[in-house]
Design an enzyme around this catalytic site. Structure first.
Site, short mmCIF file in Angstrom:
data_model
loop_
_atom_site.label_atom_id
_atom_site.label_comp_id
_atom_site.label_asym_id
_atom_site.label_seq_id
_atom_site.Cartn_x
_atom_site.Cartn_y
_atom_site.Cartn_z
N HIS A 71 -4.35 2.05 7.98
CA HIS A 71 -3.28 2.48 8.01
C HIS A 71 -2.91 3.67 6.68
O HIS A 71 -2.17 4.79 7.02
CB HIS A 71 -2.01 1.25 7.66
CG HIS A 71 -0.67 1.60 7.47
ND1 HIS A 71 0.46 1.15 8.32
CD2 HIS A 71 0.15 2.37 6.46
CE1 HIS A 71 1.63 1.41 7.88
NE2 HIS A 71 1.35 2.40 6.82
N GLU A 72 -3.32 3.29 5.61
CA GLU A 72 -2.95 4.30 4.42
C GLU A 72 -3.94 5.64 4.57
O GLU A 72 -3.35 6.73 4.46
CB GLU A 72 -3.43 3.73 3.31
CG GLU A 72 -2.31 2.56 2.86
CD GLU A 72 -1.10 2.74 2.74
OE1 GLU A 72 -0.56 3.64 2.73
OE2 GLU A 72 -0.27 1.69 3.06
N CYS A 123 6.09 0.24 7.22
CA CYS A 123 5.79 1.16 6.44
C CYS A 123 7.06 1.54 5.30
O CYS A 123 7.99 1.44 5.90
CB CYS A 123 5.35 2.23 7.41
SG CYS A 123 4.67 3.80 6.26
N LEU A 124 6.65 1.83 4.05
CA LEU A 124 7.63 2.17 3.37
C LEU A 124 8.52 3.44 3.69
O LEU A 124 9.52 3.78 3.17
CB LEU A 124 7.10 2.30 1.73
CG LEU A 124 6.83 0.91 1.11
CD1 LEU A 124 6.11 1.31 -0.17
CD2 LEU A 124 8.02 -0.12 1.15
N GLY A 156 0.81 -1.25 -0.10
CA GLY A 156 -0.25 0.14 0.07
C GLY A 156 0.93 1.24 -0.03
O GLY A 156 1.96 1.18 0.32
N GLN A 175 3.49 9.83 0.70
CA GLN A 175 4.69 9.21 0.70
C GLN A 175 5.45 9.29 -0.47
O GLN A 175 6.87 9.26 -0.48
CB GLN A 175 4.63 7.67 0.90
CG GLN A 175 3.86 7.31 2.07
CD GLN A 175 3.53 5.73 2.20
OE1 GLN A 175 2.73 5.34 2.06
NE2 GLN A 175 4.45 5.23 2.78
N HIS A 214 -2.09 7.98 6.93
CA HIS A 214 -1.11 8.51 6.25
C HIS A 214 -1.74 10.03 5.48
O HIS A 214 -0.89 11.18 5.77
CB HIS A 214 -0.60 7.93 5.03
CG HIS A 214 0.50 7.11 5.30
ND1 HIS A 214 1.81 7.39 5.78
CD2 HIS A 214 0.88 5.56 5.18
CE1 HIS A 214 2.72 6.66 5.93
NE2 HIS A 214 2.05 5.39 5.44
NI NI Z 1 2.90 3.50 5.78
#
Ligand code: NI
Length: 175
Positions: free
Chosen positions: A138-139, A96-97, A46, A51, A142
């Protein structure tokens, strides 16, 4: 399509509140394409637009694709919101990236109902459960400047933030 750079903590942009997408323009679809390419390359399941330093309410996701299985299920969510959540909670180990190589257990509602706009501009409602429920929450976090480490203990969060702040000062980039 083009790869975009994924920003990592302590980049302050990750704390921005992303703006709603007003029209699903060619530009928005191009950003989604770039995000899919960037997400697959990372690899991740995701990605939120912030990001890749774009503060707009757009998320890409693929919970099916795994290296070598040949399957893909690219999904994009525009202006997503949780409209109902179960009382029952679920714990998943999240990563998380934007916080590379750090994982921690996070508790969230097990099921959520979401409303979003798809890439054709249609408003959709859908029930999410399991990994899908965790990932979409989670997204969406963000988009509101919230990171999964905000859901863990203060002590653990301070440790991981300090590690990345130190690395940033030394000019180390995780790629
Ligand atoms: Ni993340």
């Amino acid at each position: 399509m083009a790869l975009r750079e994924i920003i990592i903590i302590p980049d302050k942009q990750l704390r921005l509140i992303s703006k709603p997408v007003e029209t699903v323009s060619a530009e928005v679809r191009r950003l989604a394409d770039d995000m899919f390419e960037t997400m697959y390359e990372a690899p991740g399941i995701g990605l939120a637009a912030i990001q890749v330093a774009q503060p707009v309410r757009l998320i890409t996701m693929d919970l099916v694709r795994k290296e070598g299985n040949g399957l893909t299920e690219p999904r994009a969510f525009i202006n997503p919101e949780v409209i109902a959540a179960s009382e029952e909670m679920n714990v998943y180990e999240e990563g998380c990236l934007s916080i590379p190589e750090y994982y921690a257990e996070v508790e969230r509602p097990k099921q959520v109902r979401i409303r979003y706009t798809d890439l054709d501009g249609n408003v959709q409602e859908e029930d999410a459960d399991g990994l899908f429920a965790t990932c979409i929450q989670h997204e969406i976090d963000h988009l509101n400047g919230v990171l999964f480490v905000d859901h863990i203990s203060k002590l653990k969060r301070a440790m991981v933030m300090r590690k990345f702040e130190k690395a940033a000062k030394r000019g180390i980039k995780y790629v």
